[in-house]
Design an enzyme around this catalytic site. Structure first.
Site, PDB file in Angstrom:
ATOM      1  CE  LYS A   9      -4.188  -2.637   2.375  1.00 23.79           C
ATOM      2  NZ  LYS A   9      -5.233  -2.397   3.324  1.00 23.79           N
ATOM      3  CE1 TYR A  49      -9.216  -2.876   0.118  1.00 21.83           C
ATOM      4  CE2 TYR A  49      -8.187  -0.937  -0.804  1.00 21.83           C
ATOM      5  CZ  TYR A  49      -8.735  -2.117   0.315  1.00 21.83           C
ATOM      6  OH  TYR A  49      -7.153  -2.818   0.552  1.00 21.83           O
ATOM      7  CG  PHE A  57     -13.099   1.118   6.714  1.00 25.22           C
ATOM      8  CD1 PHE A  57     -12.500   0.827   5.697  1.00 25.22           C
ATOM      9  CD2 PHE A  57     -14.333   0.554   7.569  1.00 25.22           C
ATOM     10  CE1 PHE A  57     -13.285  -0.486   5.023  1.00 25.22           C
ATOM     11  CE2 PHE A  57     -14.349  -0.984   7.292  1.00 25.22           C
ATOM     12  CZ  PHE A  57     -13.471  -1.240   5.769  1.00 25.22           C
ATOM     13  NE  ARG A  85      -6.160 -12.288   5.039  1.00 27.36           N
ATOM     14  CZ  ARG A  85      -6.872 -10.274   5.278  1.00 27.36           C
ATOM     15  NH1 ARG A  85      -7.376  -9.864   4.015  1.00 27.36           N
ATOM     16  NH2 ARG A  85      -7.387 -10.638   6.071  1.00 27.36           N
ATOM     17  CB  THR A  91      -7.736  -6.191   9.611  1.00 28.92           C
ATOM     18  OG1 THR A  91      -8.160  -7.262   8.979  1.00 28.92           O
ATOM     19  CG2 THR A  91      -7.951  -4.764   8.494  1.00 28.92           C
ATOM     20  NE  ARG A 102      -2.683  -5.438   7.121  1.00 33.95           N
ATOM     21  CZ  ARG A 102      -3.768  -5.825   6.816  1.00 33.95           C
ATOM     22  NH1 ARG A 102      -4.045  -6.921   7.096  1.00 33.95           N
ATOM     23  NH2 ARG A 102      -3.912  -6.033   5.417  1.00 33.95           N
ATOM     24  CG  ASN A 112      -3.838  -2.825   6.942  1.00 30.71           C
ATOM     25  OD1 ASN A 112      -3.832  -2.067   6.116  1.00 30.71           O
ATOM     26  ND2 ASN A 112      -5.062  -3.278   7.758  1.00 30.71           N
ATOM     27  CG  HIS A 115      -4.844  -6.344  -0.222  1.00 28.05           C
ATOM     28  ND1 HIS A 115      -6.799  -5.982  -0.177  1.00 28.05           N
ATOM     29  CD2 HIS A 115      -5.606  -7.141  -1.509  1.00 28.05           C
ATOM     30  CE1 HIS A 115      -6.896  -7.168  -0.355  1.00 28.05           C
ATOM     31  NE2 HIS A 115      -6.455  -7.406  -1.418  1.00 28.05           N
TER      32      HIS A 115
HETATM   33  P1  IDP Z   1      -7.809  -6.861   5.296  1.00 21.27           P
HETATM   34  O1  IDP Z   1      -7.092  -6.036   4.835  1.00 21.27           O
HETATM   35  O2  IDP Z   1      -6.658  -7.381   6.592  1.00 21.27           O
HETATM   36  O3  IDP Z   1      -8.353  -8.006   4.296  1.00 21.27           O
HETATM   37  P2  IDP Z   1     -10.603  -5.985   4.691  1.00 21.27           P
HETATM   38  O4  IDP Z   1     -11.269  -5.985   6.785  1.00 21.27           O
HETATM   39  O5  IDP Z   1     -10.943  -6.247   4.011  1.00 21.27           O
HETATM   40  O6  IDP Z   1      -8.808  -5.795   5.993  1.00 21.27           O
HETATM   41  O7  IDP Z   1     -10.292  -3.845   4.792  1.00 21.27           O
HETATM   42  C1  IDP Z   1      -9.726  -3.791   3.765  1.00 21.27           C
HETATM   43  C2  IDP Z   1      -9.033  -2.152   4.677  1.00 21.27           C
HETATM   44  O8  IDP Z   1      -9.919  -1.669   4.986  1.00 21.27           O
HETATM   45  C3  IDP Z   1      -8.257  -2.718   5.877  1.00 21.27           C
HETATM   46  O9  IDP Z   1      -7.118  -3.515   5.427  1.00 21.27           O
HETATM   47  C4  IDP Z   1      -7.587  -1.419   6.048  1.00 21.27           C
HETATM   48  O10 IDP Z   1      -6.657  -0.890   5.251  1.00 21.27           O
HETATM   49  C5  IDP Z   1      -9.369  -0.977   5.931  1.00 21.27           C
HETATM   50  N1  IDP Z   1     -10.141  -0.942   7.588  1.00 21.27           N
HETATM   51  C6  IDP Z   1     -10.322  -2.257   7.120  1.00 21.27           C
HETATM   52  N2  IDP Z   1     -11.464  -2.004   9.137  1.00 21.27           N
HETATM   53  C7  IDP Z   1     -10.659  -0.687   8.797  1.00 21.27           C
HETATM   54  C8  IDP Z   1     -11.495   0.159  10.157  1.00 21.27           C
HETATM   55  O11 IDP Z   1     -12.308   0.113  10.957  1.00 21.27           O
HETATM   56  N3  IDP Z   1     -11.290   1.658  10.372  1.00 21.27           N
HETATM   57  C9  IDP Z   1     -10.092   2.309   9.183  1.00 21.27           C
HETATM   58  N4  IDP Z   1      -9.941   1.367   8.178  1.00 21.27           N
HETATM   59  C10 IDP Z   1     -10.407   0.168   8.217  1.00 21.27           C
HETATM   60 MG    MG Z   2     -10.189  -7.820   2.783  1.00 16.64          MG
END
Ligand code: IDP
Ligand code: MG
Length: 139
Positions: A9, A49, A57, A85, A91, A102, A112, A115
């Site tokens: 990212k 996304y 968010f 993963r 996350t 992360r 973070n 992806h």
């Molecule tokens: P992942 O990347 O671990 O699969 P997802 O739930 O698919 O997590 O969310 C996609 C991305 O959205 C996350 O990697 C993070 O950058 C962002 N994100 C997820 N949850 C939150 C939140 O509660 N607040 C702000 N950003 C979030």
């Molecule tokens: Mg995801």
């Protein structure tokens, strides 16, 4: 054999972590079979996304993902979706296991570093979002 999409990212690229992330993949038996650097615009980030479009968010996430250069990669290996993963970590970096990307480098639940696709179905969509078949190198 499985494939998944990985993205370093904008915060990961900005922090100089391209080499560090790829080193972890290679050290864990994951092969990079396609790779490109790009800078998504807002619409491209929203398309990527789309699954999260109802989340609170979503607007901030797509602003962030279109804020700078990213590195998109296709990874290949045995159970690579799950393996990637687990190298990434949870996350929320505060909940991510020790030694994960992360946990080691993220500073924010949104920013973070990486992806990774979370299922074969999302991997197929996400790989196709960035790469055509000629850009993926058979090993
Ligand atoms: P992942 O990347 O671990 O699969 P997802 O739930 O698919 O997590 O969310 C996609 C991305 O959205 C996350 O990697 C993070 O950058 C962002 N994100 C997820 N949850 C939150 C939140 O509660 N607040 C702000 N950003 C979030
Ligand atoms: Mg995801």
């Amino acid at each position: 054999m499985e494939r998944t999409l990985s993205i370093i990212k904008p915060d990961g690229v900005q922090s100089g972590l391209i080499g560090e992330v790829i080193k972890r993949f290679e050290a864990n038996g994951i092969r990079v079979v396609a790779m490109k650097m790009l800078h998504m615009d807002k619409e491209q980030a929203k398309g990527f996304y789309a699954v999260h479009k109802e989340r609170p968010f979503f607007d901030s996430l797509t602003d962030f993902m279109s804020s700078g250069r990213i590195v998109a990669m296709v990874l290949e290996g045995d159970q690579v979706i799950e393996k990637n993963r687990s190298l990434m970590g949870a996350t929320n970096y505060k909940e991510a296991a020790e030694g994960t990307i992360r946990r080691d480098f993220a500073s924010d639940i949104e920013k973070n570093i990486v992806h990774g696709s979370d299922s074969p179905e999302t991997a197929a969509f996400e790989i196709g979002y960035f790469f055509n078949s000629f850009e993926i190198c058979e090993q």
